[in-house]
Design a protein around this motif. Sequence first.
Motif, PDB file in Angstrom:
ATOM      1  N   ALA A 270      33.331  38.564  36.057  1.00 23.78           N
ATOM      2  CA  ALA A 270      32.209  38.780  35.138  1.00 23.78           C
ATOM      3  C   ALA A 270      31.819  40.250  35.087  1.00 23.78           C
ATOM      4  CB  ALA A 270      31.013  37.929  35.563  1.00 23.78           C
ATOM      5  N   ALA A 271      31.867  40.920  36.244  1.00 22.63           N
ATOM      6  CA  ALA A 271      31.509  42.336  36.288  1.00 22.63           C
ATOM      7  C   ALA A 271      32.485  43.174  35.470  1.00 22.63           C
ATOM      8  CB  ALA A 271      31.466  42.823  37.735  1.00 22.63           C
ATOM      9  N   LEU A 272      33.780  42.852  35.553  1.00 23.17           N
ATOM     10  CA  LEU A 272      34.767  43.576  34.747  1.00 23.17           C
ATOM     11  C   LEU A 272      34.479  43.385  33.261  1.00 23.17           C
ATOM     12  CD1 LEU A 272      38.127  42.867  36.642  1.00 23.17           C
ATOM     13  CD2 LEU A 272      36.689  44.906  36.769  1.00 23.17           C
ATOM     14  N   LYS A 273      34.182  42.163  32.880  1.00 22.56           N
ATOM     15  CA  LYS A 273      33.855  41.888  31.475  1.00 22.56           C
ATOM     16  C   LYS A 273      32.583  42.628  31.074  1.00 22.56           C
ATOM     17  CE  LYS A 273      32.886  38.119  28.257  1.00 22.56           C
ATOM     18  NZ  LYS A 273      32.851  36.663  28.048  1.00 22.56           N
ATOM     19  N   GLN A 274      31.598  42.614  31.959  1.00 24.99           N
ATOM     20  CA  GLN A 274      30.320  43.272  31.697  1.00 24.99           C
ATOM     21  C   GLN A 274      30.506  44.776  31.499  1.00 24.99           C
ATOM     22  OE1 GLN A 274      27.601  41.922  34.641  1.00 24.99           O
ATOM     23  NE2 GLN A 274      25.927  43.269  34.033  1.00 24.99           N
ATOM     24  N   ALA A 275      31.514  45.340  32.180  1.00 28.54           N
ATOM     25  CA  ALA A 275      31.791  46.769  32.062  1.00 28.54           C
ATOM     26  C   ALA A 275      32.680  47.093  30.868  1.00 28.54           C
ATOM     27  CB  ALA A 275      32.458  47.266  33.346  1.00 28.54           C
ATOM     28  N   GLY A 276      33.117  46.063  30.134  1.00 32.40           N
ATOM     29  CA  GLY A 276      33.974  46.299  28.977  1.00 32.40           C
ATOM     30  C   GLY A 276      35.430  46.462  29.317  1.00 32.40           C
ATOM     31  N   ILE A 277      35.835  46.051  30.540  1.00 32.17           N
ATOM     32  CA  ILE A 277      37.215  46.207  30.994  1.00 32.17           C
ATOM     33  C   ILE A 277      38.046  44.996  30.565  1.00 32.17           C
ATOM     34  CG2 ILE A 277      38.689  46.343  33.048  1.00 32.17           C
ATOM     35  CD1 ILE A 277      36.409  47.825  34.436  1.00 32.17           C
ATOM     36  N   ILE A 278      39.251  45.257  30.070  1.00 29.90           N
ATOM     37  CA  ILE A 278      40.190  44.202  29.712  1.00 29.90           C
ATOM     38  C   ILE A 278      40.946  43.802  30.975  1.00 29.90           C
ATOM     39  CG2 ILE A 278      42.188  43.574  28.317  1.00 29.90           C
ATOM     40  CD1 ILE A 278      39.666  44.077  26.677  1.00 29.90           C
ATOM     41  N   ARG A 279      40.854  42.531  31.374  1.00 29.84           N
ATOM     42  CA  ARG A 279      41.541  42.078  32.584  1.00 29.84           C
ATOM     43  C   ARG A 279      42.848  41.393  32.211  1.00 29.84           C
ATOM     44  NH1 ARG A 279      39.015  38.746  37.780  1.00 29.84           N
ATOM     45  NH2 ARG A 279      40.913  38.834  39.043  1.00 29.84           N
ATOM     46  N   VAL A 280      43.920  41.773  32.901  1.00 23.80           N
ATOM     47  CA  VAL A 280      45.237  41.176  32.680  1.00 23.80           C
ATOM     48  C   VAL A 280      45.771  40.656  34.007  1.00 23.80           C
ATOM     49  CG1 VAL A 280      45.728  42.663  30.699  1.00 23.80           C
ATOM     50  CG2 VAL A 280      46.419  43.391  32.977  1.00 23.80           C
ATOM     51  N   ASP A 281      46.922  39.962  33.948  1.00 25.11           N
ATOM     52  CA  ASP A 281      47.386  39.253  35.137  1.00 25.11           C
ATOM     53  C   ASP A 281      48.716  39.732  35.700  1.00 25.11           C
ATOM     54  OD1 ASP A 281      45.190  37.477  35.278  1.00 25.11           O
ATOM     55  OD2 ASP A 281      46.053  36.254  33.685  1.00 25.11           O
ATOM     56  N   SER A 282      49.407  40.643  35.021  1.00 29.07           N
ATOM     57  CA  SER A 282      50.722  41.041  35.504  1.00 29.07           C
ATOM     58  C   SER A 282      51.014  42.482  35.104  1.00 29.07           C
ATOM     59  CB  SER A 282      51.803  40.126  34.923  1.00 29.07           C
ATOM     60  OG  SER A 282      51.975  40.398  33.538  1.00 29.07           O
ATOM     61  N   PRO A 283      51.984  43.132  35.785  1.00 27.14           N
ATOM     62  CA  PRO A 283      52.360  44.496  35.400  1.00 27.14           C
ATOM     63  C   PRO A 283      52.814  44.596  33.948  1.00 27.14           C
ATOM     64  CG  PRO A 283      53.261  43.974  37.561  1.00 27.14           C
ATOM     65  CD  PRO A 283      52.670  42.692  37.018  1.00 27.14           C
ATOM     66  N   ASN A 284      53.581  43.605  33.473  1.00 24.37           N
ATOM     67  CA  ASN A 284      54.030  43.639  32.083  1.00 24.37           C
ATOM     68  C   ASN A 284      52.854  43.595  31.118  1.00 24.37           C
ATOM     69  OD1 ASN A 284      56.767  43.987  32.297  1.00 24.37           O
ATOM     70  ND2 ASN A 284      57.258  41.815  32.247  1.00 24.37           N
ATOM     71  N   GLU A 285      51.892  42.724  31.395  1.00 24.52           N
ATOM     72  CA  GLU A 285      50.715  42.634  30.526  1.00 24.52           C
ATOM     73  C   GLU A 285      49.924  43.934  30.547  1.00 24.52           C
ATOM     74  OE1 GLU A 285      48.266  39.187  31.158  1.00 24.52           O
ATOM     75  OE2 GLU A 285      49.998  37.886  31.426  1.00 24.52           O
ATOM     76  N   LEU A 286      49.831  44.562  31.719  1.00 22.89           N
ATOM     77  CA  LEU A 286      49.103  45.824  31.816  1.00 22.89           C
ATOM     78  C   LEU A 286      49.750  46.885  30.944  1.00 22.89           C
ATOM     79  CD1 LEU A 286      46.660  47.047  33.335  1.00 22.89           C
ATOM     80  CD2 LEU A 286      48.279  47.903  35.036  1.00 22.89           C
ATOM     81  N   LEU A 287      51.084  46.960  30.979  1.00 28.41           N
ATOM     82  CA  LEU A 287      51.777  47.938  30.137  1.00 28.41           C
ATOM     83  C   LEU A 287      51.730  47.553  28.662  1.00 28.41           C
ATOM     84  CD1 LEU A 287      54.891  48.939  32.258  1.00 28.41           C
ATOM     85  CD2 LEU A 287      52.932  50.361  31.664  1.00 28.41           C
ATOM     86  N   ASP A 288      51.740  46.254  28.381  1.00 32.17           N
ATOM     87  CA  ASP A 288      51.617  45.814  26.985  1.00 32.17           C
ATOM     88  C   ASP A 288      50.337  46.365  26.359  1.00 32.17           C
ATOM     89  OD1 ASP A 288      53.968  44.392  27.157  1.00 32.17           O
ATOM     90  OD2 ASP A 288      53.011  42.425  27.337  1.00 32.17           O
TER      91      ASP A 288
END
Length: 717
Positions: A270-288
């Motif tokens: 929730a804190a990540l969302k509250q800060a406007g951060i996009i949360r992903v689950d894998s290295p590939n998704e992060l680079l995507d």
Amino acid sequence: MSDLKTLFRPRSVALIGASRDTKKYGYWTAKSLFDNKYEGDIYLISRSGGEILGHPTYPDIMSVEGDVDLAIIAIAPKYIVPVVEQCVEKGVKSAIVVSTGFGETGAEGKEIERQMLEIARKGGMRIQGPNCMGTYSAAVSMNASIIDLAPGPMSLVLQSGNFGIDLNFNAKARNLGYSCWATIGNQMDLRFHDFVEYLEEDDISKVILLYMEGLRVESEEDGRKFLEAARKVAAKKPIAAIKIGRSAAGARAAASHTGSLAGSEKIFDAALKQAGIIRVDSPNELLDVAEAFSKCKPAQGKRIAILTDGGGHGVMATDSAESFKLEAPVLSEATQGKLAEILMPHCPIKNPVDLAGTPEADMWVFDRCLDVLLKDPEIDGVVIVGLYGGYADLSEEFRELEMDVAKSMITRVQSSDKPVVMHSIYAPQRPECLAYISDMGVPVFDSVKAAMRTMGALVDYSENRNALQEEAQAELPALPADRKEKVDAIFGAVRESGRINLVETEAREVLSAYGLPLAECLLASSEDEAAEKYETLGGKVVMKIVSPDILHKTDAGGVALSIDSAQAAREAYARLVANGLNYKSDADIFGVMLTPMLPGGVECIIGASHDTTFGPTVMFGLGGIFVEILKDISFRVAPVNMPSCRQMVEEIKGHKLLEGARGSAPCDKEALAETVCVISHMVNELREIAEVDLNPVFAWEKGLAVADARIVLHPND
């Protein structure tokens, strides 16, 4: 702002622990600094003397004649404290401790960290690490790591060097690089928020990436500093993060790796969302998402058009849209008319737009259809899916044609203000036309899901920025001026009696002091008083036992419903007290509380708790038995204003119950959000509070009522 200029743009670097042994970190780092043609002066510190890689060495940093901005320390922990002292004496402003064997190993290592930090702070020197893999800065061509990194638009801050290696393999394949790159290890001194603050002003960084095992937390203010920094920076440039440790076992592993303290995973999310951060689950998704944020135009809305040369891929993309909060609306009559002029009559054009074999006869339909879709004012972005890049296999003429069409499509994309992403089954082969498309600003993915998820991330970030702005501009709730005075007296009396649990009558007084509307509540201390209080209220009432030793009143048989006469009140009083003493023979019973019987409504829960990472948090969800069974709840770090509170109410899975189900009236969601808002500001002000539990809260078509209230204080230190 966190000034890390001497860390990322040093004029000179000293490598302490430089080595000519090709199996040691001190050799690898020295070679990396020279091979990458670092723009400043390099001083190699080695007790062994002689030359390393053809360059002279110094016995210690004090022997260096020039100034040193940055020291990289690669020596055993037992030797490190005197070296840190020398760095401070020399006037070094930043240091990177790459060595391992510190706080992550136990008490002895933590004591060395403590000594290092004490010395550094006295001298105004900042330390990255220990237990890290160094730093990279494209601005000064400095690679103070052992990983082969290249310049580019991303910046990455991470806790695991191995993850950095993993991510970098994929980044190279995509022709992506970094402006800044830093492994922060144990976060002894410099922490995530310091790097996020610095990267806000780094013009080369188009997107900030984080790999998080946890925040180093010595007090709740550490978590809040990160939240504040991320919220400020995310309003200007996108931040995407992987946060590991979702499971209890994963959290334990993360803690043992970096000494991080694991708070509630739901609250961290929730804190990540509250800060406007996009949360992903894998290295590939992060680079995507990094590739999309560094290449694509910002999303202005969630309405997308899907352009495909294969029906199956088009259907897959449409099916994925809802999963990533995208809309694939039926195209307007005007747009369909323009497409009909381009395509054969058998081609579906409502959305997806299916070229259905046309490209083999006329490759330019890709370009002309894309032009129509980008010019549609009712479309916010385009996703191209299918086989583009593979037509070259048919002939040399098709290879040239694909490239010509690609160049024209890129011209259209660059002149548009809408994001475009592409999927192709030929992406792994990276044919010439797809390499061109990717390098010129349209990310190309090898799966439909990745393309749709990435477009969804662009939309999420756009909505996050709007939400951050709306939250920042929202008015604070109007709270009674004398609230603190009233509450201090209540808390003082509770603590004076040796308690931290407020009985419900006291909890209701606290809520009333903050202006929350509550039904009338009367306390009876005898059977006769119970009858008397009933006459005051009249109608049907609820009676509850009041005791600091009986927190779960229903379990103790301490609740009586639908009491409708003075005699029934008298009898209920005797029964509730007897039940309470039977439940706990030495219970301190203050009496029995009477409140009007409330009409039924949707049962909700509004609460607050203290998180080890972020401090006071607020929670909303469906109440009663639902909270135990479904755990359908939303969290935020307190305080939050009305825009965030409305989001909290909307984002629970069961929010449709609040909108009216099977003909029932919709609930007053605004009243629920207002109550969440007040509670969030209350617990932020009253740091003595450990828990608040309002359950159930009955939500009606107009207004709401708190049926049960519990407040627990933190123990005195």
